[in-house]
Motif scaffolding. Structure first.
Motif, PDB file in Angstrom:
ATOM      1  N   ALA A 112      -8.739  -0.917  -2.439  1.00  7.83           N
ATOM      2  CA  ALA A 112      -7.780  -0.984  -3.731  1.00  7.83           C
ATOM      3  C   ALA A 112      -8.296  -0.284  -4.635  1.00  7.83           C
ATOM      4  CB  ALA A 112      -7.476  -2.490  -3.995  1.00  7.83           C
ATOM      5  N   GLU A 113      -9.592  -0.562  -4.911  1.00  5.58           N
ATOM      6  CA  GLU A 113     -10.434   0.113  -5.962  1.00  5.58           C
ATOM      7  C   GLU A 113     -10.444   1.671  -5.996  1.00  5.58           C
ATOM      8  OE1 GLU A 113     -14.579  -0.787  -8.434  1.00  5.58           O
ATOM      9  OE2 GLU A 113     -14.432  -1.180  -6.328  1.00  5.58           O
ATOM     10  N   LEU A 114     -10.600   2.180  -4.548  1.00  2.58           N
ATOM     11  CA  LEU A 114     -10.829   3.560  -4.581  1.00  2.58           C
ATOM     12  C   LEU A 114      -9.051   4.213  -4.467  1.00  2.58           C
ATOM     13  CD1 LEU A 114     -13.093   4.212  -1.430  1.00  2.58           C
ATOM     14  CD2 LEU A 114     -13.292   5.191  -3.421  1.00  2.58           C
ATOM     15  N   ALA A 115      -8.323   3.294  -4.150  1.00  7.14           N
ATOM     16  CA  ALA A 115      -6.888   3.719  -4.240  1.00  7.14           C
ATOM     17  C   ALA A 115      -6.494   4.031  -5.476  1.00  7.14           C
ATOM     18  CB  ALA A 115      -5.914   2.829  -3.512  1.00  7.14           C
ATOM     19  N   ALA A 116      -6.954   3.123  -6.460  1.00  2.33           N
ATOM     20  CA  ALA A 116      -6.605   3.155  -7.993  1.00  2.33           C
ATOM     21  C   ALA A 116      -7.167   4.616  -8.687  1.00  2.33           C
ATOM     22  CB  ALA A 116      -7.023   2.018  -8.854  1.00  2.33           C
ATOM     23  N   GLU A 117      -8.161   5.061  -8.005  1.00  2.00           N
ATOM     24  CA  GLU A 117      -8.749   6.058  -8.416  1.00  2.00           C
ATOM     25  C   GLU A 117      -8.443   7.466  -7.870  1.00  2.00           C
ATOM     26  OE1 GLU A 117     -12.963   5.723  -7.545  1.00  2.00           O
ATOM     27  OE2 GLU A 117     -13.200   4.041  -9.045  1.00  2.00           O
ATOM     28  N   LYS A 118      -7.802   7.292  -6.620  1.00  7.06           N
ATOM     29  CA  LYS A 118      -7.620   8.479  -6.029  1.00  7.06           C
ATOM     30  C   LYS A 118      -6.081   8.767  -5.290  1.00  7.06           C
ATOM     31  CE  LYS A 118     -12.127   8.919  -3.679  1.00  7.06           C
ATOM     32  NZ  LYS A 118     -12.739   9.085  -2.278  1.00  7.06           N
ATOM     33  N   ARG A 119      -5.376   7.763  -5.972  1.00  7.30           N
ATOM     34  CA  ARG A 119      -3.778   7.902  -5.157  1.00  7.30           C
ATOM     35  C   ARG A 119      -3.345   8.975  -5.717  1.00  7.30           C
ATOM     36  NH1 ARG A 119      -0.957   8.362  -9.139  1.00  7.30           N
ATOM     37  NH2 ARG A 119      -0.453   6.864 -10.668  1.00  7.30           N
ATOM     38  N   ALA A 120      -2.002   9.417  -4.813  1.00  6.06           N
ATOM     39  CA  ALA A 120      -1.403  10.591  -5.010  1.00  6.06           C
ATOM     40  C   ALA A 120       0.235   9.978  -5.059  1.00  6.06           C
ATOM     41  CB  ALA A 120      -1.390  11.528  -4.292  1.00  6.06           C
ATOM     42  N   ASN A 161     -10.119   7.964   2.080  1.00  2.70           N
ATOM     43  CA  ASN A 161     -11.324   7.739   2.855  1.00  2.70           C
ATOM     44  C   ASN A 161     -10.831   7.789   4.455  1.00  2.70           C
ATOM     45  OD1 ASN A 161     -13.543   6.375   4.443  1.00  2.70           O
ATOM     46  ND2 ASN A 161     -14.587   6.221   2.709  1.00  2.70           N
ATOM     47  N   ASN A 162     -11.292   8.843   5.067  1.00  2.00           N
ATOM     48  CA  ASN A 162     -10.638   8.910   6.508  1.00  2.00           C
ATOM     49  C   ASN A 162     -11.107   8.001   7.341  1.00  2.00           C
ATOM     50  OD1 ASN A 162      -9.246  11.295   5.905  1.00  2.00           O
ATOM     51  ND2 ASN A 162     -11.030  12.615   6.163  1.00  2.00           N
ATOM     52  N   LEU A 163     -12.566   7.363   7.190  1.00  2.00           N
ATOM     53  CA  LEU A 163     -13.128   6.416   8.011  1.00  2.00           C
ATOM     54  C   LEU A 163     -12.236   5.071   7.596  1.00  2.00           C
ATOM     55  CD1 LEU A 163     -15.226   5.437   9.981  1.00  2.00           C
ATOM     56  CD2 LEU A 163     -16.698   5.406   8.224  1.00  2.00           C
ATOM     57  N   MET A 164     -12.168   4.899   6.310  1.00  6.54           N
ATOM     58  CA  MET A 164     -11.323   3.615   6.035  1.00  6.54           C
ATOM     59  C   MET A 164      -9.937   3.758   6.613  1.00  6.54           C
ATOM     60  SD  MET A 164     -11.111   0.755   4.229  1.00  6.54           S
ATOM     61  CE  MET A 164     -12.417   1.157   2.550  1.00  6.54           C
ATOM     62  N   GLN A 209      -1.121   2.048  -9.570  1.00  6.29           N
ATOM     63  CA  GLN A 209      -0.208   3.089 -10.116  1.00  6.29           C
ATOM     64  C   GLN A 209      -1.005   3.235 -11.479  1.00  6.29           C
ATOM     65  OE1 GLN A 209       3.641   1.469 -11.666  1.00  6.29           O
ATOM     66  NE2 GLN A 209       4.487   3.146 -10.516  1.00  6.29           N
ATOM     67  N   ASP A 210      -1.509   2.213 -12.099  1.00  6.81           N
ATOM     68  CA  ASP A 210      -1.849   2.633 -13.582  1.00  6.81           C
ATOM     69  C   ASP A 210      -3.297   2.978 -13.578  1.00  6.81           C
ATOM     70  OD1 ASP A 210       0.473   1.372 -14.516  1.00  6.81           O
ATOM     71  OD2 ASP A 210      -0.319  -0.746 -14.835  1.00  6.81           O
ATOM     72  N   ARG A 211      -3.787   3.409 -12.185  1.00 11.24           N
ATOM     73  CA  ARG A 211      -4.977   3.822 -12.168  1.00 11.24           C
ATOM     74  C   ARG A 211      -6.196   3.037 -12.661  1.00 11.24           C
ATOM     75  NH1 ARG A 211      -5.157   9.231 -10.067  1.00 11.24           N
ATOM     76  NH2 ARG A 211      -3.408  10.219 -10.111  1.00 11.24           N
ATOM     77  N   ASN A 212      -6.010   1.849 -12.440  1.00 11.10           N
ATOM     78  CA  ASN A 212      -6.768   0.618 -13.168  1.00 11.10           C
ATOM     79  C   ASN A 212      -7.675   0.108 -11.811  1.00 11.10           C
ATOM     80  OD1 ASN A 212      -8.286  -1.625 -14.264  1.00 11.10           O
ATOM     81  ND2 ASN A 212      -6.589  -1.543 -15.797  1.00 11.10           N
ATOM     82  N   PRO A 213      -8.752   0.714 -11.498  1.00  9.49           N
ATOM     83  CA  PRO A 213      -9.568   0.264 -10.505  1.00  9.49           C
ATOM     84  C   PRO A 213     -10.243  -1.339 -10.521  1.00  9.49           C
ATOM     85  CG  PRO A 213     -10.476   2.176 -11.147  1.00  9.49           C
ATOM     86  CD  PRO A 213      -9.514   1.740 -12.100  1.00  9.49           C
TER      87      PRO A 213
END
Length: 237
Positions: A112-120, A161-164, A209-213
């Motif tokens: 979830a933390e990574l998704a907030a940083e990298k989501r498209a 993260n492909n492994l994730m 969505q708010d990019r708040n990790p």
């Protein structure tokens, strides 16, 4: 522990279900020995042949191991089964389900933390679609659990993260089992509602969505802790 007499044309199938439920409840733990055929027949008030047939079915799907001269033992859940879709369905005991929650805490909070940083944008669309399905689902179908799994897999995708992603996809069948059990207990708990369950997922989505990790991490951890706590209370109740 008391047992009710079983009345059914398919006695062995119901005995099989009863033994599976004993394992889920933790009445008998993985690695432990089941009672003998004679004892089980007496407990369930059925014939020995019905018990033997039930045990044979459980052995066929890998839930138990019958050792000649030693007895019948409950197998540990083999999580590597999720890597092979051709392997049969297995049940998960309470202990194993709690161990899976520990793994989910490690993986999904970080995801979830990574998704907030990298989501498209396409990742957000996947989450929104899953949330919409979750909101429309009733407590009487499996749409909710499927949407639940889809939402968590979308977060893994958003981590980029492909492994994730690979690990979460491999665990998806097992996650679906635990989510089914979680939602069942959740819905039967007086203090929990589908609306609250939806809101917890929505909070995770909004943080991503708010990019708040930091907020995403806390929202996911809060959600997993609440589900785990509800499960434990449901088991105890």
């Amino acid at each position: 522990m008391s047992f009710k007499q079983i009345e059914s044309k398919k006695i062995s199938e119901i005995v099989q279900q009863q033994i599976e439920e004993m394992i889920r409840r933790g009445d008998v733990q993985p690695g432990e020995k089941l009672d003998s055929v004679v004892q089980l027949a007496d407990q369930f008030k059925v014939s020995r042949s019905a018990v033997r047939e039930a045990l044979s079915a459980l052995r066929a799907v890998g839930i138990i191991t019958i050792k000649q001269g030693e007895g019948t033992f409950v197998n540990t859940y083999d999580f590597s089964n999720v890597l092979d879709p051709m392997k049969p369905e297995r049940i998960i005991s309470k202990k194993e389900m709690l161990e899976l929650f520990e793994i989910r805490n490690i993986m999904e909070v970080g995801a979830a933390e990574l998704a907030a940083e990298k989501r498209a944008p396409d990742h957000l669309k996947m989450m929104e679609d899953a949330l919409a399905s979750m909101k429309d689902a009733s407590g009487e179908d499996n749409v909710g659990e499927a949407a639940d799994v889809a939402f968590h897999l979308a977060i893994a995708e958003a981590s980029q993260n492909n492994l994730m992603v690979d690990i979460m996809n491999q665990l998806s069948d097992t996650l679906r089992k635990t989510m089914f059990e979680s939602r069942r207990v959740w819905l039967f708990s007086e203090k929990q509602t589908l609306e609250r369950l939806y809101k917890e997922h929505e909070h995770i989505f909004l943080a991503i969505q708010d990019r708040n990790p930091s907020k995403a991490r806390k929202a996911m951890l809060n959600h997993l802790m609440n589900v785990k706590e509800t499960l434990i209370k449901g088991w105890e109740g």
